[in-house]
Each structure stands twice: as structure tokens, then as C-alpha cells.
Design an enzyme around this catalytic site. Structure first.
Site, PDB file in Angstrom:
ATOM      1  N   CYS A  64       6.092 -73.644 -49.733  1.00  0.00           N
ATOM      2  CA  CYS A  64       7.483 -73.294 -49.982  1.00  0.00           C
ATOM      3  C   CYS A  64       8.035 -74.199 -51.063  1.00  0.00           C
ATOM      4  CB  CYS A  64       8.301 -73.439 -48.698  1.00  0.00           C
ATOM      5  SG  CYS A  64      10.033 -73.007 -48.899  1.00  0.00           S
ATOM      6  N   CYS A  72      28.481 -58.482 -70.150  1.00  0.00           N
ATOM      7  CA  CYS A  72      29.087 -59.802 -70.314  1.00  0.00           C
ATOM      8  C   CYS A  72      29.918 -59.847 -71.587  1.00  0.00           C
ATOM      9  CB  CYS A  72      28.012 -60.888 -70.328  1.00  0.00           C
ATOM     10  SG  CYS A  72      28.649 -62.565 -70.612  1.00  0.00           S
ATOM     11  N   CYS A  97      25.589 -63.067 -75.972  1.00  0.00           N
ATOM     12  CA  CYS A  97      24.842 -62.908 -74.731  1.00  0.00           C
ATOM     13  C   CYS A  97      24.052 -61.604 -74.754  1.00  0.00           C
ATOM     14  CB  CYS A  97      25.799 -62.934 -73.535  1.00  0.00           C
ATOM     15  SG  CYS A  97      24.980 -62.737 -71.931  1.00  0.00           S
TER      16      CYS A  97
END
Length: 347
Positions: free
Chosen positions: A189, A247, A242
Site C-alpha cells: 500500500c 477551466c 490550461c
């Protein structure tokens, strides 16, 4: 609302008493500060033994979907919260559309948008899916994450059009064209330090409370470096170039809203002027003087130690100044305090 329309079987008494473990929550609800809660949980992984270090899952939950295990744990903590769980991958086309629909209309009142989206995912693809959905809607959301080495993390408030979205400043794993799936190892993990994750999640929840309840200063970006105990803060501006079209569209709409907003900071000079205070009687000769200047304050203060950025001292001890050589100094008469007081009374 839980998956399949399932509702919690037990509900906590709303009575505000010492015997009620949720008495503080009920008191806040009565005051109108806190209303009912509904959590929408999205994930598609299952709980593994490697997830036990998260301190959130329990060994008997191994094999359950993470959203079901999270719902069970959270319901035991507070049965008054309503849950709606979805065990699917939000990055696929069909699931992404349903994911957007639930953000748009899955609020506590069905048909209304949710108040806030929290991102606690551990991969770039899922973050980009959340980012794309929130930019298109638009929806305010908070992003969070812990680094691969588990000794640093961050939280970030994303307001579409006003702040940088997740695509405005892509991480190194994308800038370097690295396939993040090659970084994961079977049975391991990532970010396996529960203390770091607990700190970052605590910072995230604290920021959520400040945002929803309207107190304090909401952090736009707050980092955490466990090696140096360093908490950098900043506010990221959106990138006009962007890659996310939504956006860029939200940026233009935000600029229009700001331009149409009335300027409330302009105040007439007459209102800024303070009336001069005049007194007919001033037997004691009291005068109002200007505040001490910064130079005078430094001269009257002691030395300030070297401190890290963001930390200041409340006060300093003035340096002991020796009188100059030509200054008149009162000599020691050898009299006691009582003798000096008696001499003053006789004057």
C-alpha cells in the site's frame, strides 16, 4: 441515502444530555449552525490486508468494497449521517456521467447540488476525472494527497475559474511522462504511514469545517513536510493556457463577474477624515500625539532573534542603555527610602 435506498436502522436521540455521545452535534443542530449530513462515497477497490495500516478499515472487512466498509465504519461513529455509496470506476465514460449527475443533483435535498466534493484518491486518473467534472459543472472541491514516500502531503481548495485547477499545474508524474501504474507494487500500500495520512486528513476536515461553517481563514493550499515539520501555504492562480477547456471557460466567467462587481472599497475622503476632538478644559495638559514610528519602536526594543518565516515575537526586552560620559548622574547619598520620603514630605 445509501445504495439501493437502504437507510440506517438506528437513529440517535436528539436530546442534548450528557448521556448522549452526540450531544454536541445535536446542540449545534438546534442552534442552526449544523444541519443534517449526507455523504456520497465513490470508489471501486476492495479492502485488502495491506489497507489495515489506514486504521480506518478493520480486518473483518477484508473483501468488502471500500465504500461499503467506509459506510459501515462511519455509521458506527455517527448513525445520523445518511450515506449513498457507489462502487465503480469514475474514469470510465458511463460511470463518469453518473458521477457528474450525482454531484449536480445528489445533495441532501434531491435535485440540488452537493455542497462540497472531497478528493481522497490515490491516482492521477481519478483526480483528473474529478477535476474535469467540477470544472464543467462548476463545483467547488478540495483535493488532498500523500506522497509516495509517505512523509509529506497537502490539501488544496479548488474554485473553478478563481484558483488553479488540478490540470493547471500537473504533477511530475505527468510532466515526466511516467505511467503511474508502473509505480504500484502488488501487495504494497503506497503512502503506508498512518500518522501522515491522519495529519493530512485532519487538515482536510478542518478546512472543510472552516469552509462550510464560515469561520477562520480557509486554506487554498496547505502542505505538510513531516521531515522538517514544515507547513507551506500559498494560493495558486489559474493557468490561462490550461489544457482543460472548461477551466479556461470558468476563468473568463470569473473575470466577467469580478468586472461587474461594484467597487465597495472606494470611500469619500470626507468619510475617512476623523473629527478633531476638542476639549474646553484641559487642566492636566494631556495631548494626543501620533503613534510611535517603526524606527522609534526598534530603538526602544531589544534585539530580535533570528526566527523562521511566519514567526514573530510578541515583545522584546529593551537593551540596557548606559548613560553618556557627560550625563549628570545623581550620586548615592546613603539615605534609606524612608529617610528620602520623610525629606520630601518636609519640603
Amino acid at each position: 441515502m445509501a445504495a439501493g435506498g437502504e437507510r440506517p436502522t438506528g437513529r440517535m436521540s436528539a436530546e442534548v444530555t450528557d448521556s448522549n455521545p452526540y450531544s454536541r452535534l445535536m446542540a449545534l443542530k438546534r442552534m442552526g449552525i449544523v444541519e443534517d449530513y449526507e455523504l456520497l462515497l465513490f470508489d471501486y477497490d476492495r479492502v485488502e490486508l495491506a489497507n489495515m495500516n489506514r486504521l480506518f478499515f478493520q480486518p473483518h472487512q477484508a473483501g468488502l468494497s471500500k465504500v461499503e466498509a467506509a459506510k459501515n465504519t462511519l455509521r458506527n461513529i455517527n448513525p445520523d449521517v445518511e450515506f449513498e455509496v457507489h462502487n465503480y470506476n469514475i474514469t470510465t465514460m458511463d460511470n463518469f456521467q453518473h458521477f457528474m449527475d450525482r454531484i449536480r443533483g445528489g445533495g441532501l435535498v434531491e435535485g440540488k447540488a452537493v455542497d462540497l466534493v472531497l478528493s481522497c484518491v490515490d491516482n492521477f486518473e481519478a483526480r483528473m476525472a474529478i477535476n474535469a467534472a467540477c470544472n464543467e459543472l462548476p463545483q467547488v472541491w478540495m483535493e488532498s494527497g500523500v506522497s509516495e514516500n509517505a512523509v509529506s502531503g497537502h490539501i488544496q481548495l479548488v474554485v473553478p475559474g478563481e484558483t488553479a485547477c488540478f490540470a493547471c499545474a500537473p504533477p511530475l508524474v505527468v510532466a515526466a511522462n511516467i505511467d503511474e501504474r508502473t509505480l504500484k507494487r502488488e501487495g504494497v500500500c503506497a503512502a503506508s504511514l498512518p500518522t501522515t495520512m491522519a495529519i493530512v486528513s485532519g487538515l482536510l476536515v478542518q478546512n472543510v469545517l472552516k469552509y462550510l461553517l464560515g469561520f477562520g481563514s480557509v486554506s487554498y493550499y496547505l502542505g505538510y513536510n513531516a521531515m522538517q515539520d514544515y507547513f507551506p501555504t500559498m494560493r495558486l492562480k489559474p493557468n490561462p493556457q490550461c489544457d482543460d477547456r472548461s477551466c479556461r471557460l470558468q476563468q473568463e466567467q470569473y473575470k466577467k463577474r469580478e468586472a461587474e462587481r461594484p467597487n465597495t472599497e472606494t470611500v469619500d475622503d470626507e468619510e475617512e477624515k476623523e473629527d478633531e476632538v476638542k476639549h474646553e478644559d484641559n487642566d492636566w495638559g494631556i495631548e494626543l500625539v501620533s503613534e510611535i514610528s517603526e524606527e522609534e519602536l526598534k530603538a526602544a526594543s531589544g534585539s530580535v532573534p533570528d526566527l523562521p518565516q511566519g514567526i514573530t515575537v510578541a515583545y522584546t526586552v529593551p537593551d540596557q542603555q548606559t548613560p553618556p560620559d557627560n550625563a549628570e548622574v545623581v550620586g548615592d547619598t546613603g539615605q534609606s527610602l524612608e529617610e528620602l520620603m520623610a525629606a520630601m514630605k518636609s519640603l
